[in-house]
Design an enzyme around this catalytic site. Structure first.
Site, PDB file in Angstrom:
ATOM      1  N   HIS A  12       0.799  -1.241   0.000  1.00 55.42           N
ATOM      2  CA  HIS A  12       0.000   0.000   0.000  1.00 55.42           C
ATOM      3  C   HIS A  12       0.823   1.280   0.000  1.00 55.42           C
ATOM      4  CE1 HIS A  12       1.123  -0.302   4.181  1.00 55.42           C
ATOM      5  NE2 HIS A  12       0.707   0.933   4.376  1.00 55.42           N
ATOM      6  N   GLY A  17      -0.044   0.498  -4.994  1.00 55.99           N
ATOM      7  CA  GLY A  17      -0.813   0.256  -3.773  1.00 55.99           C
ATOM      8  C   GLY A  17      -1.449   1.532  -3.245  1.00 55.99           C
ATOM      9  N   SER A 108       2.956  -7.793 -15.268  1.00 54.76           N
ATOM     10  CA  SER A 108       3.624  -6.693 -15.978  1.00 54.76           C
ATOM     11  C   SER A 108       3.726  -7.049 -17.459  1.00 54.76           C
ATOM     12  CB  SER A 108       5.017  -6.512 -15.394  1.00 54.76           C
ATOM     13  OG  SER A 108       5.797  -5.706 -16.241  1.00 54.76           O
ATOM     14  N   SER A 109       3.845  -6.017 -18.297  1.00 54.13           N
ATOM     15  CA  SER A 109       3.928  -6.270 -19.741  1.00 54.13           C
ATOM     16  C   SER A 109       5.217  -6.991 -20.134  1.00 54.13           C
ATOM     17  CB  SER A 109       3.810  -4.965 -20.525  1.00 54.13           C
ATOM     18  OG  SER A 109       4.816  -4.067 -20.121  1.00 54.13           O
ATOM     19  N   CYS A 110       6.199  -7.052 -19.230  1.00 51.26           N
ATOM     20  CA  CYS A 110       7.455  -7.736 -19.578  1.00 51.26           C
ATOM     21  C   CYS A 110       7.312  -9.256 -19.585  1.00 51.26           C
ATOM     22  CB  CYS A 110       8.577  -7.316 -18.653  1.00 51.26           C
ATOM     23  SG  CYS A 110       8.310  -7.876 -16.983  1.00 51.26           S
ATOM     24  N   TYR A 137      12.615 -11.304 -13.460  1.00 51.01           N
ATOM     25  CA  TYR A 137      11.369 -10.677 -12.994  1.00 51.01           C
ATOM     26  C   TYR A 137      10.174 -11.192 -13.803  1.00 51.01           C
ATOM     27  CZ  TYR A 137       8.227  -6.577 -12.296  1.00 51.01           C
ATOM     28  OH  TYR A 137       7.180  -5.730 -12.022  1.00 51.01           O
ATOM     29  N   LYS A 141       6.786 -13.162 -12.617  1.00 50.46           N
ATOM     30  CA  LYS A 141       5.432 -12.667 -12.908  1.00 50.46           C
ATOM     31  C   LYS A 141       4.613 -13.731 -13.654  1.00 50.46           C
ATOM     32  CE  LYS A 141       5.468  -8.663 -10.984  1.00 50.46           C
ATOM     33  NZ  LYS A 141       4.540  -8.419  -9.869  1.00 50.46           N
ATOM     34  N   HIS A 180      12.260   3.585 -13.030  1.00 44.13           N
ATOM     35  CA  HIS A 180      11.858   3.495 -14.429  1.00 44.13           C
ATOM     36  C   HIS A 180      12.183   4.820 -15.126  1.00 44.13           C
ATOM     37  CE1 HIS A 180       9.299   0.275 -12.678  1.00 44.13           C
ATOM     38  NE2 HIS A 180       9.636  -0.329 -13.790  1.00 44.13           N
ATOM     39  N   ASP A 270      18.878  -0.666 -24.247  1.00 47.86           N
ATOM     40  CA  ASP A 270      17.568  -0.213 -24.733  1.00 47.86           C
ATOM     41  C   ASP A 270      16.446  -1.094 -24.187  1.00 47.86           C
ATOM     42  OD1 ASP A 270      18.028   2.000 -26.304  1.00 47.86           O
ATOM     43  OD2 ASP A 270      18.251   0.865 -28.175  1.00 47.86           O
TER      44      ASP A 270
HETATM   45  N1  LIG Z   1       5.849   0.584 -11.766  1.00 45.42           N
HETATM   46  C1  LIG Z   1       5.542   0.092 -12.961  1.00 45.42           C
HETATM   47  O1  LIG Z   1       5.841   0.689 -14.009  1.00 45.42           O
HETATM   48  C2  LIG Z   1       4.801  -1.221 -13.067  1.00 45.42           C
HETATM   49  C3  LIG Z   1       4.483  -1.685 -14.347  1.00 45.42           C
HETATM   50  C4  LIG Z   1       3.797  -2.894 -14.488  1.00 45.42           C
HETATM   51  C5  LIG Z   1       3.451  -3.612 -13.352  1.00 45.42           C
HETATM   52  N2  LIG Z   1       3.771  -3.142 -12.117  1.00 45.42           N
HETATM   53  C6  LIG Z   1       3.401  -3.983 -10.956  1.00 45.42           C
HETATM   54  O2  LIG Z   1       2.612  -3.266 -10.032  1.00 45.42           O
HETATM   55  C7  LIG Z   1       2.894  -3.720  -8.702  1.00 45.42           C
HETATM   56  C8  LIG Z   1       3.253  -2.544  -7.825  1.00 45.42           C
HETATM   57  O3  LIG Z   1       4.355  -1.837  -8.373  1.00 45.42           O
HETATM   58  P1  LIG Z   1       4.785  -0.400  -7.848  1.00 45.42           P
HETATM   59  O4  LIG Z   1       5.325   0.340  -9.002  1.00 45.42           O
HETATM   60  O5  LIG Z   1       3.691   0.175  -7.029  1.00 45.42           O
HETATM   61  O6  LIG Z   1       6.018  -0.774  -6.902  1.00 45.42           O
HETATM   62  P2  LIG Z   1       6.588   0.025  -5.646  1.00 45.42           P
HETATM   63  O7  LIG Z   1       6.219   1.436  -5.720  1.00 45.42           O
HETATM   64  O8  LIG Z   1       8.036  -0.334  -5.569  1.00 45.42           O
HETATM   65  O9  LIG Z   1       5.825  -0.634  -4.411  1.00 45.42           O
HETATM   66  C9  LIG Z   1       6.018  -1.965  -4.087  1.00 45.42           C
HETATM   67  C10 LIG Z   1       5.537  -2.204  -2.676  1.00 45.42           C
HETATM   68  O10 LIG Z   1       5.792  -3.575  -2.380  1.00 45.42           O
HETATM   69  C11 LIG Z   1       6.114  -3.689  -1.029  1.00 45.42           C
HETATM   70  N3  LIG Z   1       7.063  -4.782  -0.830  1.00 45.42           N
HETATM   71  C12 LIG Z   1       8.175  -5.069  -1.545  1.00 45.42           C
HETATM   72  N4  LIG Z   1       8.823  -6.123  -1.001  1.00 45.42           N
HETATM   73  C13 LIG Z   1       8.081  -6.513   0.083  1.00 45.42           C
HETATM   74  C14 LIG Z   1       8.232  -7.518   1.059  1.00 45.42           C
HETATM   75  N5  LIG Z   1       9.262  -8.369   1.035  1.00 45.42           N
HETATM   76  N6  LIG Z   1       7.298  -7.607   2.028  1.00 45.42           N
HETATM   77  C15 LIG Z   1       6.244  -6.752   2.063  1.00 45.42           C
HETATM   78  N7  LIG Z   1       6.046  -5.778   1.168  1.00 45.42           N
HETATM   79  C16 LIG Z   1       6.960  -5.649   0.187  1.00 45.42           C
HETATM   80  C17 LIG Z   1       6.755  -2.389  -0.596  1.00 45.42           C
HETATM   81  O11 LIG Z   1       6.332  -2.136   0.721  1.00 45.42           O
HETATM   82  P3  LIG Z   1       7.004  -1.071   1.756  1.00 45.42           P
HETATM   83  O12 LIG Z   1       6.825   0.264   1.128  1.00 45.42           O
HETATM   84  O13 LIG Z   1       6.215  -1.221   3.000  1.00 45.42           O
HETATM   85  O14 LIG Z   1       8.445  -1.453   1.880  1.00 45.42           O
HETATM   86  C18 LIG Z   1       6.246  -1.380  -1.621  1.00 45.42           C
HETATM   87  O15 LIG Z   1       5.343  -0.477  -1.059  1.00 45.42           O
HETATM   88  C19 LIG Z   1       3.997  -4.755  -8.832  1.00 45.42           C
HETATM   89  O16 LIG Z   1       3.467  -6.040  -8.854  1.00 45.42           O
HETATM   90  C20 LIG Z   1       4.612  -4.448 -10.177  1.00 45.42           C
HETATM   91  O17 LIG Z   1       5.184  -5.587 -10.749  1.00 45.42           O
HETATM   92  C21 LIG Z   1       4.434  -1.959 -11.934  1.00 45.42           C
HETATM   93  C1  LIG Z   2       7.558  -1.967 -16.343  1.00 46.26           C
HETATM   94  C2  LIG Z   2       8.993  -2.394 -16.169  1.00 46.26           C
HETATM   95  O1  LIG Z   2       9.754  -2.044 -17.253  1.00 46.26           O
HETATM   96  C3  LIG Z   2      11.124  -2.376 -17.242  1.00 46.26           C
HETATM   97  O2  LIG Z   2      11.564  -2.347 -18.533  1.00 46.26           O
HETATM   98  P1  LIG Z   2      11.652  -1.037 -19.371  1.00 46.26           P
HETATM   99  O3  LIG Z   2      10.322  -0.676 -19.940  1.00 46.26           O
HETATM  100  O4  LIG Z   2      12.727  -1.232 -20.371  1.00 46.26           O
HETATM  101  O5  LIG Z   2      12.076  -0.020 -18.221  1.00 46.26           O
HETATM  102  P2  LIG Z   2      12.631   1.428 -18.013  1.00 46.26           P
HETATM  103  O6  LIG Z   2      13.705   1.340 -16.981  1.00 46.26           O
HETATM  104  O7  LIG Z   2      11.513   2.347 -17.730  1.00 46.26           O
HETATM  105  O8  LIG Z   2      13.338   1.869 -19.387  1.00 46.26           O
HETATM  106  C4  LIG Z   2      12.611   2.139 -20.544  1.00 46.26           C
HETATM  107  C5  LIG Z   2      13.536   2.672 -21.631  1.00 46.26           C
HETATM  108  O9  LIG Z   2      13.972   3.987 -21.266  1.00 46.26           O
HETATM  109  C6  LIG Z   2      15.359   4.098 -21.417  1.00 46.26           C
HETATM  110  N1  LIG Z   2      15.903   5.138 -20.517  1.00 46.26           N
HETATM  111  C7  LIG Z   2      16.433   6.311 -20.924  1.00 46.26           C
HETATM  112  N2  LIG Z   2      16.898   7.010 -19.871  1.00 46.26           N
HETATM  113  C8  LIG Z   2      16.603   6.276 -18.778  1.00 46.26           C
HETATM  114  C9  LIG Z   2      16.829   6.500 -17.383  1.00 46.26           C
HETATM  115  O10 LIG Z   2      17.397   7.503 -16.940  1.00 46.26           O
HETATM  116  N3  LIG Z   2      16.374   5.537 -16.534  1.00 46.26           N
HETATM  117  C10 LIG Z   2      15.737   4.408 -16.983  1.00 46.26           C
HETATM  118  N4  LIG Z   2      15.296   3.516 -16.078  1.00 46.26           N
HETATM  119  N5  LIG Z   2      15.542   4.172 -18.301  1.00 46.26           N
HETATM  120  C11 LIG Z   2      15.971   5.096 -19.179  1.00 46.26           C
HETATM  121  C12 LIG Z   2      15.875   2.676 -21.145  1.00 46.26           C
HETATM  122  O11 LIG Z   2      17.181   2.490 -21.654  1.00 46.26           O
HETATM  123  C13 LIG Z   2      14.810   1.845 -21.867  1.00 46.26           C
HETATM  124  O12 LIG Z   2      15.081   1.811 -23.252  1.00 46.26           O
HETATM  125  C14 LIG Z   2      11.416  -3.783 -16.839  1.00 46.26           C
HETATM  126  O13 LIG Z   2      12.809  -3.906 -16.594  1.00 46.26           O
HETATM  127  C15 LIG Z   2      10.599  -4.256 -15.750  1.00 46.26           C
HETATM  128  O14 LIG Z   2      10.692  -5.639 -15.708  1.00 46.26           O
HETATM  129  C16 LIG Z   2       9.148  -3.839 -15.836  1.00 46.26           C
HETATM  130  O15 LIG Z   2       8.442  -4.640 -16.760  1.00 46.26           O
END
Ligand SMILES: NC(=O)c1ccc[n+]([C@@H]2O[C@H](COP(=O)([O-])OP(=O)(O)OC[C@H]3O[C@@H](n4cnc5c(N)ncnc54)[C@H](OP(=O)(O)O)[C@@H]3O)[C@@H](O)[C@H]2O)c1
Ligand SMILES: C[C@@H]1O[C@H](OP(=O)(O)OP(=O)(O)OC[C@H]2O[C@@H](n3cnc4c(=O)[nH]c(N)nc43)[C@H](O)[C@@H]2O)[C@@H](O)[C@H](O)[C@@H]1O
Length: 312
Positions: A12, A17, A108-110, A137, A141, A180, A270
């Site tokens: 959360h 969350g 996740s889309s990955c 990862y 998933k 990201h 990339d």
């Molecule tokens: N961010 C994206 O672009 C993206 C894209 C596609 C899918 N998702 C999915 O969406 C979901 C949430 O992602 P998010 O971006 O919200 O991530 P986030 O901001 O990093 O939050 C993840 C949360 O998980 C909790 N957590 C991690 N390890 C834990 C553990 N061992 N025990 C209990 N809690 C734990 C953390 O809790 P605490 O804060 O209490 O430490 C944190 O609040 C994930 O399943 C992720 O794969 C995210």
């Molecule tokens: C949603 C998540 O996406 C993740 O893939 P993915 O889209 O490439 O994740 P990102 O880290 O967002 O990177 C997306 C693209 O942005 C470029 N990029 C450019 N500048 C930056 C920077 O400063 N930081 C970052 N982080 N990227 C950067 C990176 O090289 C890549 O081509 C997966 O690794 C996870 O598994 C998950 O699925």
């Protein structure tokens, strides 16, 4: 799910969350339970079993995970696989043992093969090789999806899965190594503007294409699926539109008001060339996103300005 149902939102404090909590509260759900990772380490099987036995939640949103961008996924390969397998296995098994009415798992889309046909249809799962940088990862998933399917088929559990595209919004991770791309660009352009730095370094070639969905839209879609969707097949959640990383960088640059140069560091990966979701299943169910990328990036930059002492 009714307004008094006991709802556990795992993760959360994270971006997804916290968006789920905002969305559930705005719809009148009042009985929400949460635990931080220091209160309940979801990798600990006994602790998770005890928590479910004590609390007996009716509904579970599984938004806790080890999450990060391309660099973190590629470096902390063991942690991304181990933590995520344990978190999802412990929660899903305890949800079954304690007769949870319904659970939504976030993937996740990955999960899709690196070179799967675009836009990515749900049917493309396991049809080819994964992108190397986030294979561990993605495997975790995929295991989460399969756990939901298996507990449904063997035990009749109503466990569903949603596959979000790349997300952004409040409470994102702004750590420049672990984050990201979108939060990284917001922070980099902002800091370069404030310090009058002449350029910003961006990773890769700028040619990969990515789709971005605001976390509040994602949360709304998840609550919608929890309220209405009961099938085994998982559902893509996205906008159905993508941009190149170069176009994204130009948008963030303009939003922040940075006037310097963009420099591309092609020593950085990339990743997948393109990850555009086919969202026809979601649209046919009756849900569409609301926030366009320009509006969302602008709101996210304002949120960053308000909270940067917490975020960086
Ligand atoms: N961010 C994206 O672009 C993206 C894209 C596609 C899918 N998702 C999915 O969406 C979901 C949430 O992602 P998010 O971006 O919200 O991530 P986030 O901001 O990093 O939050 C993840 C949360 O998980 C909790 N957590 C991690 N390890 C834990 C553990 N061992 N025990 C209990 N809690 C734990 C953390 O809790 P605490 O804060 O209490 O430490 C944190 O609040 C994930 O399943 C992720 O794969 C995210
Ligand atoms: C949603 C998540 O996406 C993740 O893939 P993915 O889209 O490439 O994740 P990102 O880290 O967002 O990177 C997306 C693209 O942005 C470029 N990029 C450019 N500048 C930056 C920077 O400063 N930081 C970052 N982080 N990227 C950067 C990176 O090289 C890549 O081509 C997966 O690794 C996870 O598994 C998950 O699925």
């Amino acid at each position: 799910m009714n307004r008094n149902s006991k709802i556990y939102v795992a993760g959360h404090r994270g971006m997804v969350g916290s968006a789920l909590i905002r969305n559930l509260q705005s719809k009148g759900y009042q009985n929400i339970i949460t635990r931080t990772s220091s209160e309940l380490d979801l990798r600990n099987q006994t602790a998770v079993a005890d928590f479910f036995a004590d609390e007996k939640p009716d509904y579970v949103f599984l938004a806790a995970a080890k999450v990060g961008g391309i660099w973190a996924n590629n470096i902390y390969r063991a942690d991304f696989l181990y933590d995520n397998l344990l978190i999802e296995a412990n929660i899903i098994h305890s949800a079954y043992q304690n007769s949870v009415e319904k659970l939504l798992f976030l993937g996740s889309s990955c999960i899709y093969p690196k070179l799967a046909p675009q836009p990515l249809k749900e049917e493309s799962l396991l049809s080819g090789y994964l992108e190397a940088t986030n294979e561990p990862y993605a495997i975790a998933k995929i295991a989460g999806i399969k756990l939901c399917e298996a507990y449904r088929s063997q035990y009749g559990c109503n466990f569903i899965s949603a596959m979000p595209t790349n997300l952004y919004g409040p409470n994102d991770n702004y750590d420049l190594q672990g984050s990201h791309v979108l939060p990284a660009l917001i922070r980099k352009f902002h800091e370069a503007k404030i310090s009058n730095h002449p350029f910003v370094e961006i990773w890769g070639t700028g040619s990969p294409r990515r789709e971005f969905l605001h976390a509040d839209d994602l949360a709304d879609a998840c609550v919608f699926l929890m309220e209405t969707y009961n099938d085994e097949s998982f559902v893509n959640i996205g906008t159905g539109e993508d941009v190149t990383i170069r176009e994204l960088a130009e948008l963030v640059k303009e939003t922040v008001g940075f006037e310097g140069e963009l420099r591309w560091n092609t020593d950085k990966p990339d990743g997948t060339p393109r990850k555009l979701m086919d969202v026809s299943r979601l649209h046919s169910l009756g849900w569409q996103h609301r926030t366009d990328l320009q509006t969302g990036v602008s709101a996210t930059y304002q949120d960053f300005l308000r909270n940067q002492e917490v975020y960086v």
